[in-house]
Scaffold this active site. Structure first.
Site, PDB file in Angstrom:
ATOM      1  CE1 TYR A   1      70.152 -19.789  -8.047  1.00 29.73           C
ATOM      2  CE2 TYR A   1      70.539 -17.372  -7.546  1.00 29.73           C
ATOM      3  CZ  TYR A   1      70.734 -18.905  -7.643  1.00 29.73           C
ATOM      4  OH  TYR A   1      72.099 -19.075  -7.060  1.00 29.73           O
TER       5      TYR A   1
ATOM      6  NE  ARG B   1      73.564 -18.248 -15.386  1.00 36.74           N
ATOM      7  CZ  ARG B   1      74.317 -17.755 -14.436  1.00 36.74           C
ATOM      8  NH1 ARG B   1      75.416 -18.161 -14.165  1.00 36.74           N
ATOM      9  NH2 ARG B   1      73.956 -16.659 -13.532  1.00 36.74           N
TER      10      ARG B   1
ATOM     11  NE  ARG C   1      55.244 -32.817  -0.975  1.00 30.37           N
ATOM     12  CZ  ARG C   1      55.534 -34.098  -1.068  1.00 30.37           C
ATOM     13  NH1 ARG C   1      54.626 -34.983  -0.908  1.00 30.37           N
ATOM     14  NH2 ARG C   1      56.633 -34.276  -1.060  1.00 30.37           N
TER      15      ARG C   1
ATOM     16  CE  LYS D   1      72.299 -17.800 -11.005  1.00 28.65           C
ATOM     17  NZ  LYS D   1      73.372 -18.148  -9.685  1.00 28.65           N
TER      18      LYS D   1
ATOM     19  CD  GLU E   1      79.995 -24.275  -9.472  1.00 28.78           C
ATOM     20  OE1 GLU E   1      80.022 -23.356  -9.878  1.00 28.78           O
ATOM     21  OE2 GLU E   1      78.745 -25.060  -9.198  1.00 28.78           O
TER      22      GLU E   1
HETATM   23  N1  PDD Z   1      75.602 -17.211  -7.649  1.00 29.94           N
HETATM   24  N2  PDD Z   1      78.815 -20.709  -9.244  1.00 29.94           N
HETATM   25  C1  PDD Z   1      77.569 -20.871  -8.369  1.00 29.94           C
HETATM   26  C2  PDD Z   1      77.326 -22.326  -7.675  1.00 29.94           C
HETATM   27  C3  PDD Z   1      76.929 -19.667  -8.217  1.00 29.94           C
HETATM   28  O1  PDD Z   1      75.782 -19.797  -7.321  1.00 29.94           O
HETATM   29  C4  PDD Z   1      77.139 -18.725  -8.918  1.00 29.94           C
HETATM   30  C5  PDD Z   1      76.462 -17.349  -8.816  1.00 29.94           C
HETATM   31  C6  PDD Z   1      78.285 -18.458  -9.760  1.00 29.94           C
HETATM   32  C7  PDD Z   1      78.591 -17.440 -10.572  1.00 29.94           C
HETATM   33  O2  PDD Z   1      77.822 -17.250 -11.739  1.00 29.94           O
HETATM   34  P1  PDD Z   1      77.542 -15.641 -12.042  1.00 29.94           P
HETATM   35  O3  PDD Z   1      79.018 -15.024 -12.642  1.00 29.94           O
HETATM   36  O4  PDD Z   1      76.818 -15.857 -13.502  1.00 29.94           O
HETATM   37  O5  PDD Z   1      77.185 -15.030 -11.233  1.00 29.94           O
HETATM   38  C8  PDD Z   1      79.061 -19.936  -9.809  1.00 29.94           C
HETATM   39  C9  PDD Z   1      74.860 -15.893  -7.542  1.00 29.94           C
HETATM   40  C10 PDD Z   1      75.607 -14.576  -7.551  1.00 29.94           C
HETATM   41  C11 PDD Z   1      73.888 -16.253  -6.326  1.00 29.94           C
HETATM   42  O6  PDD Z   1      73.588 -17.146  -6.255  1.00 29.94           O
HETATM   43  O7  PDD Z   1      73.782 -15.029  -5.597  1.00 29.94           O
END
Ligand code: PDD
Length: 286
Positions: free
Chosen positions: A33, A52, A101, A150, A182
């Protein structure tokens, strides 16, 4: 107003949109996503999010179902149809619906499932939290080893937010081998003696699009940056701290595990970076 969502080429009222129970995202978290913010009706850092997306899809060998031009057109259309001034666009691509599945991937001709929806957030850039800062708690990072992809596998970050809420904090910072990785949905930074310290890019963390932009602006403003891991103890002794993400931009952190940083208010570096980021990214918005 009923929200209009996008599913596999169609714009539909949200209560008419359907995805199969056999969809790989639903059964296996087999999907990726992106979240792109919208300010003044325009998309922030959009090329970074598309790059990304491609990287995540490549890592999982999922075909990118749309061209960059089509992704942009769909984003603009869904923003327009929902009258979004300030808010977010969520996009998800899964490996699709194999009709049953099975742990093995379906054949490559199974079409990926594409879903987009908007979230309206009037005044997104003018948040009260940015004025007060957020309070974080530390939790162990027990996620899988490819956090640079992601994926929609968000159960642990979701549990982390709840662990924070239970103790009256706003978010959690995850710690592995004594080092901060993070935040649950953002990248983490500390500031010591004016120097910005943040973990370098690897498979340990998501390569934040906001992170890339903020570090670029910080360099342009002659701020000193050190990309290296830091411990929780170092963070608690820091002058200030902050997080970055597409939904929070640059958000000051004022306490870690109940220990106030500096004077317990948003620090000057985080405050300045937030201003620069919002100014510059609004200018570059498309
Ligand atoms: N989350 N680290 C993690 C684990 C994240 O889920 C996100 C973003 C970031 C920051 O990435 P970016 O700057 O590209 O948004 C770092 C999004 C916003 C979410 O899950 O809603």
């Amino acid at each position: 107003m009923t929200r209009t969502v996008y599913v596999n080429g169609d714009y539909l009222p949200e209560d008419e949109a359907k995805v199969s129970v056999f969809d790989r995202a639903f059964l296996m978290a087999d999907g990726v996503y992106e979240v792109t913010s919208v300010l003044g009706g325009r998309l922030i850092d959009f090329p970074g999010h598309l790059a990304r997306l491609q990287r995540s899809l490549d890592a999982l060998e999922i075909r990118n179902p749309l061209s960059d031009e089509d992704w942009l057109a769909v984003h603009r259309e869904i923003v327009a149809r929902n009258g979004i001034e300030d808010g977010l666009v969520y996009l998800q691509v899964s490996r699709g619906n194999p009709g049953d599945r099975d742990f093995a991937y379906p054949s490559a001709d199974t079409p990926p499932t594409v879903v987009l929806f908007t979230q309206s957030k009037p005044g997104l850039a003018d948040s009260e939290q940015a004025r007060t800062g957020i309070r974080v708690v530390s939790i162990p990072d027990i996620r899988w080893g490819r956090r640079d992809i992601k994926t929609v596998q968000l159960l642990y970050p979701s549990m982390g937010k709840m662990m924070a809420k239970k103790v009256g904090a706003d978010d959690a910072w995850m710690v592995e081998d004594g080092l901060v990785t993070e935040g649950t949905s953002n990248n983490a930074y500390i500031v010591r003696g004016g120097k910005i310290i943040t973990r370098g890019l690897s498979t340990d963390i998501l390569h934040g699009i906001t992170r890339a932009a903020v570090l670029r602006f910080a360099r342009e403003a002659q701020m000193e940056i050190e990309e290296r891991p830091f411990t929780l103890e170092e963070a608690m002794a820091a002058d200030e701290a902050f997080v970055t993400s597409a939904s929070a931009f640059v958000m000051p952190v004022v306490a870690i595990d109940g220990v106030a940083l500096g004077d317990g208010r948003p620090g000057p570096v985080a405050t300045r970076l937030r201003e620069i980021y919002l100014d510059e990214s609004r200018k570059a918005a498309i």
